[in-house]
Design an enzyme around this catalytic site. Structure first.
Site, PDB file in Angstrom:
ATOM      1  N   GLN A  95      81.314  22.737  27.438  1.00  0.00           N
ATOM      2  CA  GLN A  95      82.490  23.443  27.139  1.00  0.00           C
ATOM      3  C   GLN A  95      83.381  23.991  28.004  1.00  0.00           C
ATOM      4  OE1 GLN A  95      79.640  25.984  24.652  1.00  0.00           O
ATOM      5  NE2 GLN A  95      81.307  27.693  24.959  1.00  0.00           N
TER       6      GLN A  95
ATOM      7  N   HIS B 296      78.050  40.523  20.841  1.00  0.00           N
ATOM      8  CA  HIS B 296      76.836  40.086  20.499  1.00  0.00           C
ATOM      9  C   HIS B 296      75.970  40.545  19.607  1.00  0.00           C
ATOM     10  CE1 HIS B 296      77.984  37.949  24.717  1.00  0.00           C
ATOM     11  NE2 HIS B 296      77.899  37.061  23.805  1.00  0.00           N
TER      12      HIS B 296
ATOM     13  N   GLN C 294      85.601  43.013  23.218  1.00  0.00           N
ATOM     14  CA  GLN C 294      84.413  42.846  24.104  1.00  0.00           C
ATOM     15  C   GLN C 294      84.337  41.381  24.280  1.00  0.00           C
ATOM     16  OE1 GLN C 294      80.966  45.055  22.905  1.00  0.00           O
ATOM     17  NE2 GLN C 294      82.051  46.962  23.149  1.00  0.00           N
ATOM     18  N   SER C 295      84.058  41.157  25.483  1.00  0.00           N
ATOM     19  CA  SER C 295      83.702  39.958  26.326  1.00  0.00           C
ATOM     20  C   SER C 295      82.910  40.191  27.509  1.00  0.00           C
ATOM     21  CB  SER C 295      85.162  39.366  26.489  1.00  0.00           C
ATOM     22  OG  SER C 295      84.990  37.994  27.462  1.00  0.00           O
TER      23      SER C 295
ATOM     24  N   ASP D 109      86.524  34.541  18.518  1.00  0.00           N
ATOM     25  CA  ASP D 109      86.332  33.248  18.703  1.00  0.00           C
ATOM     26  C   ASP D 109      86.880  32.580  17.716  1.00  0.00           C
ATOM     27  OD1 ASP D 109      85.884  33.170  21.704  1.00  0.00           O
ATOM     28  OD2 ASP D 109      83.773  33.594  20.932  1.00  0.00           O
TER      29      ASP D 109
ATOM     30  N   GLY E 186      80.999  35.099  15.919  1.00  0.00           N
ATOM     31  CA  GLY E 186      82.004  36.117  16.192  1.00  0.00           C
ATOM     32  C   GLY E 186      83.443  35.647  15.969  1.00  0.00           C
TER      33      GLY E 186
ATOM     34  N   VAL F  92      84.287  43.061  17.655  1.00  0.00           N
ATOM     35  CA  VAL F  92      83.861  44.486  18.315  1.00  0.00           C
ATOM     36  C   VAL F  92      84.726  44.730  19.558  1.00  0.00           C
ATOM     37  CG1 VAL F  92      82.115  45.662  19.320  1.00  0.00           C
ATOM     38  CG2 VAL F  92      81.551  43.940  17.371  1.00  0.00           C
TER      39      VAL F  92
END
Length: 295
Positions: free
Chosen positions: A61, A37, A191-192, A157, A154, A183
């Site tokens: 969502q 982020h 990264q998540s 997605d 990003g 990233v």
């Protein structure tokens, strides 16, 4: 940094910034901010005079049985992180603020939706019913609330990024949609916020997602033009993780998001995977330019 909770206040704030001659950037997030982020935020700070980051865990969502209730939330930590980066505004509305008629007994909402066709037929869209309808609807609302000149997303997605590019074009939003590369952790895992769900063994195995999309990239750049062979390379990489439950491994055109059988020289494609480790769903992908034919 100003914390804003209501749409009216956010719109007034954006209008004042515009009247002062500033350009505005928006970084929409679900919160629980990580370095991925922050890369988006830093790109936004380069792109505009005034940066707003939205933190909103959007219920529309998330599908039945997904992790809306347990999705990581840390508004206090996010606020401190963003303040340290000199972000101008944190927009953190409630569900009731973004969906004002959701509790109306006579005519519960939302009744107005923003739908995307064709681009949601494959990849995540084939497995998460109405997910992208929720994304395009809430992003449209955020655009109207925050009034940005630039919106930063990003590329992790990837399907979402392509859909939102087309959304802005088709609905005539005067907004520049900027994509930032994925990233990754030192071992390649994207990264998540959902990575924190993984136990140590799952976390070690989860690197196969990156290995899979890397295998696809290497096959394509090495001259492979048969989509079946590229998908097979991804599937072989994923098979190395005994606990991986593969939802999909697909190769699609990067602009239409439709499956391809044979790769054309110069074509841009998207290789993408989705994998479950227990109840945790992870995705990864790579955009690849098919090499031009030898001269």
């Amino acid at each position: 940094m100003e914390l804003i909770r209501t749409v009216d206040a956010m719109q007034a704030h954006a209008d004042a910034a515009r009247a002062d001659g500033q350009t505005l950037a928006l970084v929409p997030t679900l919160g629980a901010l990580h370095d991925g982020h922050l890369a988006l935020v830093r790109r936004a700070l380069e792109a505009a005079d005034h940066v707003t980051v939205s933190v909103f865990v959007n219920p529309t969502q998330f599908g039945p049985g997904e992790d809306y209730d347990t999705y990581p939330r840390d508004l206090g930590g996010d606020r401190e992180t963003l303040r340290a980066l000199d972000v101008d505004t944190l927009f953190a509305p409630s569900v009731e603020e973004m969906y004002p008629y959701s509790d109306d007994e006579a005519l519960p909402g939302p009744l107005a939706w923003v739908d995307m066709v064709r681009l949601d037929e494959h990849l995540c869209g084939a497995h998460r019913e109405d997910h992208f309808r929720g994304v395009t609807t809430v992003v449209t609302k955020l655009f109207h609330a925050c009034k940005p000149d630039v919106a930063v997303f990003g590329k992790k997605d990837a399907q979402q990024y392509v859909i939102l590019q087309r959304l802005a074009e088709d609905l005539l939003f005067d907004i520049d949609i900027v994509g930032v590369p994925t990233v990754r952790e030192p071992d390649g895992l994207a990264q998540s916020s959902r990575n924190e769900y993984l136990d140590p063994d799952e976390r070690e195995q989860a690197t196969v997602l990156y290995e899979a999309v890397t295998a696809a990239e290497e096959a394509i750049e090495g001259g492979e033009q048969a989509a079946e062979a590229v998908v097979g390379a991804m599937e072989n990489a994923l098979a190395a993780a005994p606990d991986a439950d593969v939802q999909y491994a697909e190769l699609v055109d990067a602009h239409t998001l439709q499956p391809v059988d044979h790769l054309a020289p110069g074509q841009e494609v998207l290789a993408a995977v989705a994998v479950f480790f227990g109840d945790t769903r992870l995705i990864d992908n790579t955009f690849v330019q098919v090499p031009a034919s030898p001269s």
